[in-house]
Design an enzyme around this catalytic site. Structure first.
Site, PDB file in Angstrom:
ATOM      1  N   LYS A  85      -3.188   4.292  -3.387  1.00 38.92           N
ATOM      2  CA  LYS A  85      -3.565   5.420  -4.476  1.00 38.92           C
ATOM      3  C   LYS A  85      -2.154   6.194  -4.774  1.00 38.92           C
ATOM      4  CE  LYS A  85      -7.520   7.910  -3.450  1.00 38.92           C
ATOM      5  NZ  LYS A  85      -8.553   8.787  -2.854  1.00 38.92           N
TER       6      LYS A  85
ATOM      7  N   MET B 221      -6.677   9.574   9.509  1.00 37.79           N
ATOM      8  CA  MET B 221      -7.398  10.004   8.239  1.00 37.79           C
ATOM      9  C   MET B 221      -8.278  11.072   8.408  1.00 37.79           C
ATOM     10  SD  MET B 221      -8.258   6.343   6.767  1.00 37.79           S
ATOM     11  CE  MET B 221      -8.951   5.813   8.210  1.00 37.79           C
TER      12      MET B 221
ATOM     13  N   ASP C  34       0.806  -1.100  -0.063  1.00 39.40           N
ATOM     14  CA  ASP C  34      -0.024   0.049   0.083  1.00 39.40           C
ATOM     15  C   ASP C  34       0.766   1.270  -0.081  1.00 39.40           C
ATOM     16  OD1 ASP C  34      -2.503  -1.439  -0.064  1.00 39.40           O
ATOM     17  OD2 ASP C  34      -2.976  -1.049   2.102  1.00 39.40           O
TER      18      ASP C  34
HETATM   19  C1  LIG Z   1      -5.858   3.774   5.776  1.00 40.13           C
HETATM   20  S1  LIG Z   1      -5.248   4.210   7.470  1.00 40.13           S
HETATM   21  C2  LIG Z   1      -4.195   2.928   7.786  1.00 40.13           C
HETATM   22  C3  LIG Z   1      -3.859   2.800   9.341  1.00 40.13           C
HETATM   23  C4  LIG Z   1      -2.877   1.597   9.496  1.00 40.13           C
HETATM   24  N1  LIG Z   1      -3.295   0.511   9.180  1.00 40.13           N
HETATM   25  C5  LIG Z   1      -2.222   1.769  10.717  1.00 40.13           C
HETATM   26  O1  LIG Z   1      -2.500   0.617  11.612  1.00 40.13           O
HETATM   27  O2  LIG Z   1      -1.693   2.613  11.169  1.00 40.13           O
HETATM   28  C6  LIG Z   1      -4.288   5.459   6.871  1.00 40.13           C
HETATM   29  C7  LIG Z   1      -3.875   6.557   8.067  1.00 40.13           C
HETATM   30  O3  LIG Z   1      -3.102   6.143   9.073  1.00 40.13           O
HETATM   31  C8  LIG Z   1      -2.284   7.427   9.673  1.00 40.13           C
HETATM   32  N2  LIG Z   1      -0.949   7.049   9.199  1.00 40.13           N
HETATM   33  C9  LIG Z   1      -0.595   5.728   8.929  1.00 40.13           C
HETATM   34  N3  LIG Z   1       1.099   6.088   9.056  1.00 40.13           N
HETATM   35  C10 LIG Z   1       0.885   7.076   9.507  1.00 40.13           C
HETATM   36  C11 LIG Z   1       2.409   7.815   9.790  1.00 40.13           C
HETATM   37  N4  LIG Z   1       3.645   7.133   9.493  1.00 40.13           N
HETATM   38  N5  LIG Z   1       2.347   8.931  10.446  1.00 40.13           N
HETATM   39  C12 LIG Z   1       1.258   9.597  10.687  1.00 40.13           C
HETATM   40  N6  LIG Z   1       0.098   9.054  10.361  1.00 40.13           N
HETATM   41  C13 LIG Z   1       0.058   7.692   9.562  1.00 40.13           C
HETATM   42  C14 LIG Z   1      -2.844   8.551   8.851  1.00 40.13           C
HETATM   43  O4  LIG Z   1      -3.990   8.898   9.594  1.00 40.13           O
HETATM   44  C15 LIG Z   1      -3.509   7.892   7.382  1.00 40.13           C
HETATM   45  O5  LIG Z   1      -4.426   8.654   6.865  1.00 40.13           O
END
Ligand SMILES: C[S@@+](CC[C@H](N)C(=O)[O-])C[C@H]1O[C@@H](n2cnc3c(N)ncnc32)[C@H](O)[C@@H]1O
Length: 264
Positions: free
Chosen positions: A68, A182, A46
């Site tokens: 995306k 998100m 992803d």
């Molecule tokens: C589709 S969700 C996936 C979440 C992921 N499965 C998790 O457990 O962290 C995507 C969101 O996770 C958050 N996110 C993921 N990685 C991040 C990072 N390194 N720093 C900040 N936010 C992050 C953001 O809010 C982003 O929009």
């Protein structure tokens, strides 16, 4: 056979491993995730899987992007699941690599259900979710005994007109910190909804962008000013937004031996 294979079992051809890649720093991968990266034939990954993590993959592994990119619509979830099934049935070791934890706002649950329905053997390898590990990397504890007995992990990627059924007032009443995924684009709607529900406008808010990576940036602000301050600082997704007293603890921890990345 290496020690990890002996302990946890081999990555068999014709199977899918649904693996969490953590928030970005390869140092936060699990041993099983590293093993999968070094064994997989095909890696379906992803957008939030960092380049530093992918760099650990076996050079011969085929990489397929399933997120995306460049404003183009993301592949449909059903298409991704069908691709996993197709690859497994072709006899590949298929690594489905997702940012954070695969079962936290990652649609890993849907993919696992699809694999069950197709009778494809699979394994789930948890990862460090951004809402907890990402905050920690920025020097923000998810709980302390003095501030909170609970945290609420929730998505901010939702309709804020009430059509999604999210009762912001009910969440505000719990008094527990909200850790939002998100939520950047909806912050101008979420913050007033929480304030209208009784959350103090000066409640601390921390916004952590690209947590645990070289590009990590953190802003500590207040609920009333969070959106304007984020715009002024040029903050963009992906970000975790923590709302509550825990966000105010960062200042006390900075300079007390934290990783340099935890500094603003
Ligand atoms: C589709 S969700 C996936 C979440 C992921 N499965 C998790 O457990 O962290 C995507 C969101 O996770 C958050 N996110 C993921 N990685 C991040 C990072 N390194 N720093 C900040 N936010 C992050 C953001 O809010 C982003 O929009």
């Amino acid at each position: 056979m290496n020690a990890i294979t002996d302990r946890f079992g081999a990555f068999e051809p014709g199977t899918v491993w649904l693996v969490g890649a953590g928030p970005g720093d390869p140092g936060l991968l699990t041993l099983l995730a590293v093993h999968a990266l070094q064994t997989a034939d095909v890696i379906v990954y992803d957008a939030l899987v960092s380049d530093d993590v992918l760099a650990l993959a076996r050079p011969e592994a085929i990489r397929e992007f399933a997120g995306k990119r460049g404003g183009k619509p993301s592949p449909k979830q059903r298409d991704i699941t069908e691709r996993l099934i197709e690859l497994a049935r072709a006899g590949h070791r298929v690594l489905r690599l997702k940012g954070g934890d695969p079962f936290v706002f990652g649609r890993g649950g849907e993919e696992a259900l699809g694999l069950v329905a197709a009778h494809v053997p699979f394994k789930v390898v948890p990862g460090i979710t951004a809402g907890l590990g990402g905050l920690a990397a920025a020097g923000i504890p998810a709980t302390t005994r003095d501030t909170n007995q609970a945290v609420i992990l929730m998505t901010g990627h939702c309709a804020t007109d009430g059509s999604d059924g999210i009762d912001w007032a009910a969440y505000a009443r719990t008094g527990a910190p909200l850790i939002l995924y998100m939520a950047m684009s909806n912050l101008p709607k979420i913050a007033p909804a929480l304030i209208a529900a009784g959350t103090a406008p000066d409640t601390p808010v921390a916004i952590v962008v690209r947590a645990s990576t070289e590009a990590q940036r953190t802003l500590v602000t207040t609920l009333a000013t969070a959106h304007d301050d984020a715009i002024a600082a040029g903050f963009e997704a992906p970000a975790i937004i923590a709302i509550g007293a825990i966000a105010g603890l960062k200042a006390a921890l900075v300079g007390a031996g934290l990783d340099a990345r935890a500094l603003p």
